[in-house]
Design a protein around this motif. Sequence first.
Motif, short mmCIF file in Angstrom:
data_model
loop_
_atom_site.label_atom_id
_atom_site.label_comp_id
_atom_site.label_asym_id
_atom_site.label_seq_id
_atom_site.Cartn_x
_atom_site.Cartn_y
_atom_site.Cartn_z
N LEU A 123 33.77 -5.32 -48.62
CA LEU A 123 34.24 -5.43 -47.28
C LEU A 123 34.59 -4.07 -46.40
O LEU A 123 34.35 -3.94 -45.19
N ALA A 124 34.97 -2.81 -47.12
CA ALA A 124 35.18 -1.51 -46.55
C ALA A 124 33.80 -1.03 -45.82
O ALA A 124 33.72 -0.44 -45.01
N ARG A 125 32.62 -1.49 -46.48
CA ARG A 125 31.39 -0.99 -45.88
C ARG A 125 31.13 -1.98 -44.69
O ARG A 125 30.38 -1.25 -43.74
N ILE A 126 31.50 -3.06 -44.58
CA ILE A 126 31.34 -3.73 -43.23
C ILE A 126 32.21 -2.92 -42.38
O ILE A 126 31.79 -2.81 -41.05
N ALA A 127 33.29 -2.71 -42.61
CA ALA A 127 34.14 -2.04 -41.48
C ALA A 127 33.57 -0.76 -41.24
O ALA A 127 33.76 -0.26 -40.08
N ALA A 128 32.98 0.08 -42.19
CA ALA A 128 32.44 1.16 -41.85
C ALA A 128 31.16 0.93 -40.95
O ALA A 128 30.81 1.91 -40.05
N ALA A 129 30.59 -0.19 -40.95
CA ALA A 129 29.18 -0.51 -40.20
C ALA A 129 29.76 -0.43 -38.45
O ALA A 129 29.05 -0.35 -37.45
N ILE A 130 31.07 -0.82 -38.48
CA ILE A 130 31.53 -0.60 -37.14
C ILE A 130 31.22 0.57 -36.49
O ILE A 130 30.88 0.98 -35.29
#
Length: 199
Positions: A123-130
């Motif tokens: 999920l943190a990797r999704i946040a980093a995608a922002i």
Amino acid sequence: MTDAHAGPALLLRDFVNTLDIDAGADGLASPGDLAGWLAGHDLVPAGTAASDGDLGTAIDLREGLRAALLRNHRRAAGEPAAPALPPELEDALGALPLRVTLASGPHPVLRPAAEAGTAAAGLARIAAAIADASADGTWPRLKVCHEDTCLWAFLDTSKNRSRAWCNMSTCGNRTKTRAYRARRRASAAGPPAGPPAGG
């Protein structure tokens, strides 16, 4: 702009679209669904488990991102700003800490601070995608469909960033038909009555 140049944006789009509002289908209905989605997008190794807490964070992140993409849509259309983002989005982002690293090459990158191979790290990797989508210029092009029964996320690749619907032939048509019918009803009702004569 081609899809090949929009990796982070496409990840965010696909994550938001795990809920199909129009069909009433939720691709993240259980912790197992979340774990499978993260593994299917190479964000965690296959077999990684997810908890109810991970699922709650994922839902808050997803719906907060949907609200953020609605704001992108309204900004691009020159509409007044959307309401404030839901506080659950900030809570979800706060639960997914990231760290800056220079070990991956010449440019700084965000990496999950959570233990590798966990749902929280995925999920943190999704946040980093922002941040990645913002850096590559695709973040403002991420929008949700203007049709409020849809709200499907899409990447607006139009030259002037004016795309309003995920699909003109379905959602665009629905919106235009509804507006046309409303105008016809208003026209059939006639002009509002004026004040009584005399007096």
